[in-house]
Design a protein around this motif. Sequence first.
Motif, PDB file in Angstrom:
ATOM      1  N   GLY A 108     -13.913   0.547  -3.679  1.00 51.18           N
ATOM      2  CA  GLY A 108     -13.000   1.808  -4.273  1.00 51.18           C
ATOM      3  C   GLY A 108     -13.321   1.901  -5.814  1.00 51.18           C
ATOM      4  N   LYS A 109     -13.649   0.765  -6.669  1.00 49.23           N
ATOM      5  CA  LYS A 109     -13.779   1.001  -7.951  1.00 49.23           C
ATOM      6  C   LYS A 109     -12.513   1.304  -8.422  1.00 49.23           C
ATOM      7  N   GLU A 110     -12.409   2.482  -8.947  1.00 51.16           N
ATOM      8  CA  GLU A 110     -11.007   2.605  -9.861  1.00 51.16           C
ATOM      9  C   GLU A 110     -10.146   3.529  -8.866  1.00 51.16           C
ATOM     10  N   ASN A 111     -10.988   3.861  -7.601  1.00 48.59           N
ATOM     11  CA  ASN A 111     -10.255   4.657  -6.499  1.00 48.59           C
ATOM     12  C   ASN A 111      -9.613   3.614  -5.439  1.00 48.59           C
ATOM     13  N   LYS A 112      -8.347   3.054  -5.687  1.00 52.91           N
ATOM     14  CA  LYS A 112      -7.994   2.045  -4.727  1.00 52.91           C
ATOM     15  C   LYS A 112      -7.599   2.932  -3.212  1.00 52.91           C
ATOM     16  N   GLN A 113      -7.398   4.061  -3.078  1.00 52.58           N
ATOM     17  CA  GLN A 113      -6.901   4.609  -2.241  1.00 52.58           C
ATOM     18  C   GLN A 113      -8.174   4.677  -1.018  1.00 52.58           C
TER      19      GLN A 113
ATOM     20  N   THR B 273      -4.585   4.902   9.231  1.00 51.61           N
ATOM     21  CA  THR B 273      -3.254   4.348   8.657  1.00 51.61           C
ATOM     22  C   THR B 273      -3.373   4.045   7.227  1.00 51.61           C
ATOM     23  N   PHE B 274      -4.347   3.483   6.780  1.00 48.55           N
ATOM     24  CA  PHE B 274      -4.858   3.238   5.420  1.00 48.55           C
ATOM     25  C   PHE B 274      -5.676   4.266   4.711  1.00 48.55           C
ATOM     26  N   THR B 275      -5.165   5.320   5.127  1.00 50.66           N
ATOM     27  CA  THR B 275      -5.919   6.630   4.637  1.00 50.66           C
ATOM     28  C   THR B 275      -4.802   7.554   3.668  1.00 50.66           C
ATOM     29  N   THR B 276      -5.242   8.022   2.740  1.00 52.14           N
ATOM     30  CA  THR B 276      -3.997   8.791   1.679  1.00 52.14           C
ATOM     31  C   THR B 276      -4.649  10.068   1.611  1.00 52.14           C
ATOM     32  N   PRO B 277      -3.808  11.396   2.561  1.00 54.12           N
ATOM     33  CA  PRO B 277      -4.198  12.345   2.476  1.00 54.12           C
ATOM     34  C   PRO B 277      -3.584  13.250   1.379  1.00 54.12           C
ATOM     35  N   ASP B 278      -3.934  14.171   0.889  1.00 56.85           N
ATOM     36  CA  ASP B 278      -3.066  14.814  -0.110  1.00 56.85           C
ATOM     37  C   ASP B 278      -2.488  15.934   0.629  1.00 56.85           C
ATOM     38  N   PHE B 279      -1.261  15.554   1.168  1.00 59.85           N
ATOM     39  CA  PHE B 279      -0.369  16.583   1.995  1.00 59.85           C
ATOM     40  C   PHE B 279       0.863  16.800   1.211  1.00 59.85           C
ATOM     41  N   GLY B 280       1.139  16.554   0.217  1.00 59.94           N
ATOM     42  CA  GLY B 280       2.513  16.686  -0.533  1.00 59.94           C
ATOM     43  C   GLY B 280       3.477  15.571  -0.102  1.00 59.94           C
ATOM     44  N   GLU B 281       4.647  15.356  -0.714  1.00 60.25           N
ATOM     45  CA  GLU B 281       5.448  14.251  -0.348  1.00 60.25           C
ATOM     46  C   GLU B 281       5.964  14.297   1.171  1.00 60.25           C
ATOM     47  N   SER B 282       6.360  15.231   1.662  1.00 59.69           N
ATOM     48  CA  SER B 282       6.864  15.276   3.046  1.00 59.69           C
ATOM     49  C   SER B 282       5.574  15.201   3.928  1.00 59.69           C
TER      50      SER B 282
ATOM     51  N   PHE C 161       0.818  -1.143  -0.061  1.00 62.84           N
ATOM     52  CA  PHE C 161       0.126  -0.020  -0.014  1.00 62.84           C
ATOM     53  C   PHE C 161       0.858   1.401  -0.179  1.00 62.84           C
ATOM     54  N   TYR C 162       1.955   1.233   0.897  1.00 64.19           N
ATOM     55  CA  TYR C 162       2.687   2.464   1.000  1.00 64.19           C
ATOM     56  C   TYR C 162       3.514   2.894  -0.298  1.00 64.19           C
ATOM     57  N   THR C 163       3.974   1.875  -0.982  1.00 67.03           N
ATOM     58  CA  THR C 163       4.955   1.976  -2.164  1.00 67.03           C
ATOM     59  C   THR C 163       3.965   2.275  -3.368  1.00 67.03           C
ATOM     60  N   ASP C 164       3.220   1.205  -3.617  1.00 68.64           N
ATOM     61  CA  ASP C 164       2.167   1.332  -4.781  1.00 68.64           C
ATOM     62  C   ASP C 164       0.821   1.978  -4.913  1.00 68.64           C
ATOM     63  N   ILE C 165       0.385   2.329  -3.692  1.00 67.94           N
ATOM     64  CA  ILE C 165      -0.852   2.880  -3.571  1.00 67.94           C
ATOM     65  C   ILE C 165      -0.717   4.432  -3.049  1.00 67.94           C
TER      66      ILE C 165
ATOM     67  N   GLY D  72     -10.781   2.883  -1.516  1.00 70.91           N
ATOM     68  CA  GLY D  72     -11.031   1.260  -1.368  1.00 70.91           C
ATOM     69  C   GLY D  72     -10.467   0.577  -0.102  1.00 70.91           C
ATOM     70  N   PHE D  73      -9.034   0.840   0.051  1.00 69.59           N
ATOM     71  CA  PHE D  73      -8.235   0.400   1.351  1.00 69.59           C
ATOM     72  C   PHE D  73      -8.800   1.085   2.570  1.00 69.59           C
ATOM     73  N   GLN D  74      -9.155   2.347   2.492  1.00 72.95           N
ATOM     74  CA  GLN D  74      -9.712   3.211   3.522  1.00 72.95           C
ATOM     75  C   GLN D  74     -10.956   2.430   4.082  1.00 72.95           C
ATOM     76  N   ALA D  75     -12.066   2.154   3.158  1.00 76.76           N
ATOM     77  CA  ALA D  75     -13.340   1.742   3.569  1.00 76.76           C
ATOM     78  C   ALA D  75     -13.090   0.253   3.962  1.00 76.76           C
ATOM     79  N   THR D  76     -12.070  -0.519   3.218  1.00 78.10           N
ATOM     80  CA  THR D  76     -12.015  -1.901   3.858  1.00 78.10           C
ATOM     81  C   THR D  76     -11.427  -1.905   5.124  1.00 78.10           C
ATOM     82  N   MET D  77     -10.812  -1.049   5.521  1.00 77.62           N
ATOM     83  CA  MET D  77     -10.222  -1.296   6.982  1.00 77.62           C
ATOM     84  C   MET D  77     -11.139  -0.691   7.934  1.00 77.62           C
ATOM     85  N   ALA D  78     -12.269   0.193   7.549  1.00 78.60           N
ATOM     86  CA  ALA D  78     -13.109   0.473   8.379  1.00 78.60           C
ATOM     87  C   ALA D  78     -14.080  -0.858   8.542  1.00 78.60           C
ATOM     88  N   ILE D  79     -14.317  -1.673   7.601  1.00 82.54           N
ATOM     89  CA  ILE D  79     -14.822  -3.044   8.097  1.00 82.54           C
ATOM     90  C   ILE D  79     -14.206  -3.722   8.884  1.00 82.54           C
ATOM     91  N   MET D  80     -12.934  -4.076   8.554  1.00 84.30           N
ATOM     92  CA  MET D  80     -12.037  -4.881   9.606  1.00 84.30           C
ATOM     93  C   MET D  80     -12.060  -4.221  10.928  1.00 84.30           C
TER      94      MET D  80
END
Length: 477
Positions: A175-180, A98-107, A36-40, A182-190
């Motif tokens: 997530g359909k085409e939005n895997k970011q 942890t499995f959420t992808t905010p738009d904060f820039g690289e740093s 997730f960290y490297t590819d998503i 998709g991971f967030q919603a899946t972890m809500a279930i888990m």
Amino acid sequence: MSTARKLSVAEKIGFGMGDAACGIVYSSVTMFLTYFYTDIYGLSAAAVGIMFLVTRVLDAITDPLTGLVADRVRTRWGHFRPWLIWFAIPYAVLAVLTFTTPDFGESGKLLYAYITYTLLMLCYTFINIPYCALGGVITTDEKDRLSAQSYRFTISSLAGLVVSVATLFLVDWLGKENKQFGFQATMAIMGTLAVIMLFFCFFSTSERVRPKVETNSSMMDDLRILLANDQWRIVAVITFFSSMAGVMRSAATLYYATYLMLGGIESAAGTAMKSAFVSTSVVGTIIGSIAAGYLAQRYRAVSLFKNINLLLVVIGVVMFFVPPTWLAVVFPLYFLVGFFHQMYQPFKWNMMANAADYGEWKFGRRITGLSFSGNLFALKMGMAVAGAFVGFSLGWFGYQAGNPTQTMLATNGIIGLLTIGPSISYFILYWLSRFYTLDDKMMSQIQRDLAHRQQAEEINTPEVTPALISTGANNHG
């Protein structure tokens, strides 16, 4: 006060639910977080390696502190059970973050990953250490305790199967085409499932072993006693290398399936094949957990532990030379890895409980929480080293995230991370088991001596220390 009353099946199932709750998030982390960290999420493999090393080392340091506090927390529900409900909801929330992808820039994204992952692992510590210690105080009957551990790992493996089978499908479906997302919603279930299981564990278990209250003990005294326990030290090193093997293989699995078995091609069929491959090992873990309970009643646990690790060495070496596209061979081999790896887990965790009993027998003090938290420290350090090693290795091998065609060095490196790396750890476990001396005969004597000591205390008479205690300290010190 303690009793060796037999545990009911319902209590064993309830006890297992606690580990399933821990595992449903832990499995998600070990199976998917690196990918997730490297590819998503978009971090470099080297940055992920450094982050895993730093955050897991920091997290591991808190383990002994948590154990020290848990030993001293006294509620009407016991020392350890309340932690399960105190931190259940924060655990679920942090899993989602942890499995959420905010738009904060690289740093900003890297800082966010550090914060959320560190807090998730801290919350895992606050639940898992008291839970593991709970396994040492639900009964004094060693065989029954081992049976409860077998239930634990069977149920936990079933939770891992849910994660391995459902995660990638849920990510695509939610997530359909939005895997970011998709991971967030899946972890809500888990996370929701984890909360339910933690509450179930709390209400269905009891703490029966009640250690004598030490009014003059200090944390440093407890640490000195723990480190003086030679059998605890052996089990801690065993825990480190066992964690190394499991985390290294889990972190490499999705890369192996995505780029070597499928050639980096993303499709519905590819998702199904990756889920099937991950699940093959998890199905093996379920059957291995069940087999452990059966074999434990018939064979010596220490011998089984040694032989299982030797088999894992052989399987890993064989799998290294099998081309990843030979699915008819790779799938059965990966099933066997999961089967044998999980088969020895109940023995390993029972070793921890035995080491705590041995410490009380030898030093006259029971520090269950610290004993288990010390082993969890070793487990987290194994996670830290393995996670960092995978990240650094992928960077050194020249792995390119999202590139369907990887270099020969990267290809062989991924195969090695899945096979040879864990095999080295399993060989070390085989060698270390020679120094573990708490076999069935020794544990029977320890339990008898502890029972005699407790009886002497309960009738307020001076205790006569059995001769074996003094000689045993010399033989095993």
